[in-house]
Design a protein around this motif. Structure first.
Motif, PDB file in Angstrom:
ATOM      1  N   TYR A 189       0.867  -1.172   0.000  1.00 46.49           N
ATOM      2  CA  TYR A 189       0.000   0.000   0.000  1.00 46.49           C
ATOM      3  C   TYR A 189       0.901   1.219   0.000  1.00 46.49           C
ATOM      4  CZ  TYR A 189      -2.964   3.823   1.511  1.00 46.49           C
ATOM      5  OH  TYR A 189      -3.612   5.040   1.573  1.00 46.49           O
TER       6      TYR A 189
ATOM      7  N   GLN B 222      -4.075  10.699  -1.058  1.00 46.06           N
ATOM      8  CA  GLN B 222      -4.564   9.543  -1.793  1.00 46.06           C
ATOM      9  C   GLN B 222      -3.547   8.408  -1.701  1.00 46.06           C
ATOM     10  OE1 GLN B 222      -5.162  10.402  -5.951  1.00 46.06           O
ATOM     11  NE2 GLN B 222      -3.038  10.923  -6.345  1.00 46.06           N
TER      12      GLN B 222
ATOM     13  N   GLN C 107      -3.268   3.707  -2.545  1.00 46.93           N
ATOM     14  CA  GLN C 107      -3.891   2.539  -3.159  1.00 46.93           C
ATOM     15  C   GLN C 107      -3.079   1.287  -2.849  1.00 46.93           C
ATOM     16  OE1 GLN C 107      -4.898   3.131  -7.276  1.00 46.93           O
ATOM     17  NE2 GLN C 107      -5.254   0.975  -7.674  1.00 46.93           N
ATOM     18  N   TYR C 108      -3.784   0.154  -2.714  1.00 49.75           N
ATOM     19  CA  TYR C 108      -3.132  -1.144  -2.617  1.00 49.75           C
ATOM     20  C   TYR C 108      -2.747  -1.600  -4.023  1.00 49.75           C
ATOM     21  CZ  TYR C 108      -4.834  -1.403   2.173  1.00 49.75           C
ATOM     22  OH  TYR C 108      -5.082  -1.146   3.498  1.00 49.75           O
TER      23      TYR C 108
ATOM     24  N   ARG D  85      -2.278   8.549 -11.240  1.00 50.12           N
ATOM     25  CA  ARG D  85      -2.880   7.220 -11.150  1.00 50.12           C
ATOM     26  C   ARG D  85      -2.400   6.433 -12.366  1.00 50.12           C
ATOM     27  NH1 ARG D  85      -6.777   6.453  -7.359  1.00 50.12           N
ATOM     28  NH2 ARG D  85      -7.518   8.309  -6.274  1.00 50.12           N
TER      29      ARG D  85
END
Length: 319
Positions: A231, A245, A247-248, A282
């Protein structure tokens, strides 16, 4: 300069000093030809000089107490830097000292089982080019410029490790990076011009687990698979906004080595990365396949290799 002093056969003290002096002189000139005469383009020509001196010293102690192995150390670094943009008449000087402790503890449960714990503090200084405040134009509406006030980032890393049969490895840990160096994208709403620079974000947090599995399928066929689950999260003021923000994500790499003949072998690897978040970006899922053949000659004194990377051509950034 390094010095080692042993205490018996299982303990020792190590000490050392190091000095580095770096000068980076970036004199970039752009010229346009008009009526057969080359003329300086003042809007793109840039001269930036960066000087950095780092004085460091460390002390380290290690010992073996039965099945326990212990190592502890402390490093100190004194940094002086001077970034001078001759073009923009901008100068930023810095003078700071840092301390970096570390400790590693290993325990041998048996011949087949070993564990370890560690903590360390690290520093990562910004790239010299990222300190240059001059703007590099890619086109009329896009540019990139450095940040002369960009500081180093500091990472505190904790890790647990387990080894089975001196062959299979599992590591898990947590790292926290303060003042993490991250890209920042900004826009002039009036001209619609966009520029990218680097800023110090408040922090980056990473939790991870890594498993490495070598498997021998046949006498001539060896494989190694690495799984990395993690993560990654970012948080802090970045440019004109606040970023929070994370994310895994999962990364997998599977390698194959085939010793077809004594002097002829083949290799192949499959790579996969799930979607992830990195700073303001992203990044989409990526995968690839690489392969190669090699042949040795004259009792392995010479070799010939043919390899192809990204055979199916999917390794493209989707941001």
């Amino acid at each position: 300069s390094d010095y080692t002093h042993p205490f018996g056969k299982d303990s020792k003290v190590e000490a050392g000093v190091k000095y580095s002096n770096v000068t980076a002189d970036n004199d970039m000139k752009f010229e346009n030809q008009a009526d057969g005469v080359w003329q300086n383009d003042a809007g793109r020509t840039n001269h930036f000089v960066y000087e950095e001196q780092v004085s460091a010293a460390y002390l380290n102690y290690s010992t073996q107490l039965g099945n326990w192995g212990i190592q502890a150390g402390l490093r100190s670094e004194y940094t002086q830097s001077d970034g001078y943009s001759i073009t923009l008449a901008n100068r930023v000087k810095r003078d700071y000292i840092d301390f970096f402790p570390s400790i590693f503890v290993n325990y041998k449960i048996s011949d087949k089982h070993q564990t370890g714990l560690s903590y360390s503090k690290r520093i990562n200084r910004p790239n010299y080019g990222n300190l240059n405040p001059f703007a590099y134009f890619l086109d009329q509406y896009t540019s990139e410029q450095g940040n002369p006030y960009l500081g180093p980032e500091y990472t505190h890393a904790f890790e647990f490790s387990y080894t089975l049969m001196e062959k299979y490895h599992l590591t898990a840990g947590y790292s926290r990076t303060n003042d993490v160096i991250a890209e920042s994208m900004q826009q002039d709403d009036a001209t619609k011009a966009t520029w990218v620079t680097m800023d110090n974000l408040a922090r980056q947090n990473v939790w991870y687990a890594n498993l490495n599995l070598p498997v021998k399928i046949a006498k001539w066929w060896n494989t190694n698979t690495n799984f990395n689950g993690f993560y990654m999260g970012f948080e802090g003021q970045l440019g004109a906004g606040y970023l929070k923000q994370g994310q895994y994500a999962l990364q997998v790499r599977n390698n194959h080595t085939l010793n077809i003949l004594p002097a002829f072998s083949a290799e192949a690897s499959v790579n996969y990365q799930s979607p992830l978040v990195y700073s303001i970006y992203r990044i989409g899922m990526r995968w690839s396949v690489d392969a190669g053949l090699s042949k040795s000659f004259y009792n392995k004194k010479a070799s010939l290799k043919l390899s192809v990377s990204d055979i199916f051509n999917p390794r493209a950034f989707d941001v």
